[in-house]
Design a protein around this motif. Structure first.
Motif, PDB file in Angstrom:
ATOM      1  N   ALA A  17      -4.880   2.811   7.385  1.00  0.00           N
ATOM      2  CA  ALA A  17      -5.766   3.978   7.480  1.00  0.00           C
ATOM      3  C   ALA A  17      -5.060   5.190   6.886  1.00  0.00           C
ATOM      4  CB  ALA A  17      -6.152   4.243   8.927  1.00  0.00           C
ATOM      5  N   TYR A  18      -5.870   6.104   6.341  1.00  0.00           N
ATOM      6  CA  TYR A  18      -5.338   7.305   5.696  1.00  0.00           C
ATOM      7  C   TYR A  18      -6.220   8.511   6.028  1.00  0.00           C
ATOM      8  CZ  TYR A  18      -2.737   4.030   2.701  1.00  0.00           C
ATOM      9  OH  TYR A  18      -1.914   3.037   2.228  1.00  0.00           O
TER      10      TYR A  18
ATOM     11  N   LEU B 260       0.840  -1.202   0.000  1.00  0.00           N
ATOM     12  CA  LEU B 260       0.000   0.000   0.000  1.00  0.00           C
ATOM     13  C   LEU B 260       0.873   1.249   0.000  1.00  0.00           C
ATOM     14  CD1 LEU B 260      -2.806  -1.009   2.531  1.00  0.00           C
ATOM     15  CD2 LEU B 260      -3.073  -0.635   0.063  1.00  0.00           C
ATOM     16  N   PRO B 261       0.447   2.299  -0.683  1.00  0.00           N
ATOM     17  CA  PRO B 261       1.261   3.528  -0.752  1.00  0.00           C
ATOM     18  C   PRO B 261       1.238   4.281   0.570  1.00  0.00           C
ATOM     19  CG  PRO B 261      -0.853   3.868  -1.824  1.00  0.00           C
ATOM     20  CD  PRO B 261      -0.803   2.404  -1.476  1.00  0.00           C
TER      21      PRO B 261
ATOM     22  N   LEU C 210      -3.881  11.939   1.076  1.00  0.00           N
ATOM     23  CA  LEU C 210      -4.125  11.543   2.459  1.00  0.00           C
ATOM     24  C   LEU C 210      -2.932  10.718   2.957  1.00  0.00           C
ATOM     25  CD1 LEU C 210      -7.888  10.417   2.404  1.00  0.00           C
ATOM     26  CD2 LEU C 210      -6.947  12.678   2.915  1.00  0.00           C
ATOM     27  N   GLY C 211      -2.287  11.184   4.014  1.00  0.00           N
ATOM     28  CA  GLY C 211      -1.147  10.457   4.558  1.00  0.00           C
ATOM     29  C   GLY C 211      -1.584   9.254   5.381  1.00  0.00           C
ATOM     30  N   GLN C 212      -0.747   8.212   5.375  1.00  0.00           N
ATOM     31  CA  GLN C 212      -1.080   7.004   6.135  1.00  0.00           C
ATOM     32  C   GLN C 212      -0.947   7.258   7.630  1.00  0.00           C
ATOM     33  OE1 GLN C 212       1.015   3.516   4.819  1.00  0.00           O
ATOM     34  NE2 GLN C 212      -0.320   2.122   5.917  1.00  0.00           N
ATOM     35  N   ARG C 213      -1.861   6.681   8.400  1.00  0.00           N
ATOM     36  CA  ARG C 213      -1.864   6.807   9.851  1.00  0.00           C
ATOM     37  C   ARG C 213      -1.711   5.430  10.494  1.00  0.00           C
ATOM     38  NH1 ARG C 213      -7.192  10.078  11.444  1.00  0.00           N
ATOM     39  NH2 ARG C 213      -6.371   9.561  13.527  1.00  0.00           N
TER      40      ARG C 213
ATOM     41  N   ALA D  53     -10.720   9.343   8.730  1.00  0.00           N
ATOM     42  CA  ALA D  53      -9.881   8.269   8.202  1.00  0.00           C
ATOM     43  C   ALA D  53     -10.589   7.413   7.164  1.00  0.00           C
ATOM     44  CB  ALA D  53      -9.401   7.388   9.353  1.00  0.00           C
ATOM     45  N   LEU D  54      -9.890   7.257   6.045  1.00  0.00           N
ATOM     46  CA  LEU D  54     -10.233   6.220   5.070  1.00  0.00           C
ATOM     47  C   LEU D  54      -9.503   4.960   5.524  1.00  0.00           C
ATOM     48  CD1 LEU D  54     -10.075   6.475   1.202  1.00  0.00           C
ATOM     49  CD2 LEU D  54      -8.792   4.703   2.376  1.00  0.00           C
TER      50      LEU D  54
END
Length: 216
Positions: free
Chosen positions: A127-128, A106-107, A113-116, A132-133
Motif C-alpha cells: 500500500a502507498y 516494489l519501490p 506516495l510513501g509505502q505503508r 491508500a493506493l
C-alpha cells in the motif's frame, strides 16, 4: 660668500609675520580651513558608517522563513502511517513464489506516495499514500467484457473497472493476477500503474492467451 639670513626672526610664536605694512595672518587660516574640512568629512562619514552597519546587520539577521514547497510527483507527501486493511487469501505454492518476487521488488515510493504497512499478507500485498493506493497479487485474471477498458502500460496489459471511490486495474497477460486499486482522489489511474508495470514485467511471467486489445 653671502650670508644666508633666516626669515624666522620676523615671525613670533603665534604665527604672525611682521611686514612693512604691519602683521599679516598666515598659517592659522589654513589650520581653520583644514579643521573645517575635517569636520565636514566627519559629519558625512558618520551617517555613512551607520548606514553600512545597519545594512550589515540586516543581512546577518534571520529573514522570513521561506514557504514550504508544495508536494510534487517526486517528493513525499504527508500521509498516515497506520496499516492499510487488506485481505490475504491463501495462495498456491507457485503464485505465492511469484507474488513474493513482486512485492520484494516494489519501490519504497510510487510517484511521491510513501509505502505503508498492511494488516495482512505483506508477501502479497502493498500500500502507498493516503488515501491508500494498494497492490494485491494472486488469483485469476478477469475476462474483460470490452476492449474499451483494456490498456497497455509499459508492456503490461491492464483491465480497468471504475468503482464509486476508486479504479481497479488488473493484469490480463500474466501468470498470476496483479490488482492495483487507485482512489479517484489521486487522479488518473493509468499514471500510477506506470512504475508498477515495470516491476510486473521484471517479476511476474507472462502467461495464457493475450486478450484482444493487448497489443503493447
Amino acid at each position: 660668500m653671502d650670508e644666508i639670513t633666516s626669515s624666522s626672526d620676523n615671525t613670533d610664536s603665534s604665527g604672525r609675520t611682521d611686514g612693512a605694512d604691519g602683521p599679516t595672518q598666515g598659517p592659522p587660516r589654513r589650520d581653520r580651513a583644514n579643521r573645517r574640512a575635517a569636520l565636514v568629512a566627519t559629519l558625512i562619514a558618520v551617517p555613512v558608517t551607520v548606514a553600512v552597519a545597519g545594512f550589515t546587520l540586516a543581512k546577518l539577521a534571520p529573514g522570513t522563513p521561506a514557504a514550504e514547497p508544495a508536494p510534487s510527483a517526486t517528493s513525499a507527501r504527508p500521509q498516515s502511517t497506520a496499516p492499510v486493511e487488506m485481505a490475504a487469501p491463501k495462495l498456491p505454492d507457485r503464485p505465492e513464489i511469484v507474488c513474493r518476487a513482486l512485492t520484494s521488488q516494489l519501490p519504497s515510493t510510487v510517484r511521491g506516495l510513501g509505502q505503508r504497512p498492511v494488516t495482512a499478507g505483506p508477501e502479497q500485498n502493498a500500500a502507498y499514500g493516503d488515501p491508500a493506493l494498494t497492490v494485491a497479487c494472486g488469483g485469476d485474471e478477469p475476462a474483460p467484457g470490452s476492449t474499451d477498458d483494456v490498456w497497455v502500460v509499459n508492456k503490461v496489459c491492464w483491465y480497468a473497472v471504475e468503482g464509486p471511490d476508486a479504479t481497479v486495474l488488473t493484469t490480463l497477460d500474466r501468470e498470476t493476477a496483479v490488482r492495483v486499486t487507485v482512489p479517484h482522489a489521486l487522479g488518473s489511474a493509468l499514471q500510477w500503474v506506470s512504475p508498477i508495470s515495470d516491476v510486473v514485467v521484471a517479476s511476474v511471467p507472462s502467461g495464457g492467451a493475450v486478450p484482444a486489445g493487448c497489443t503493447g
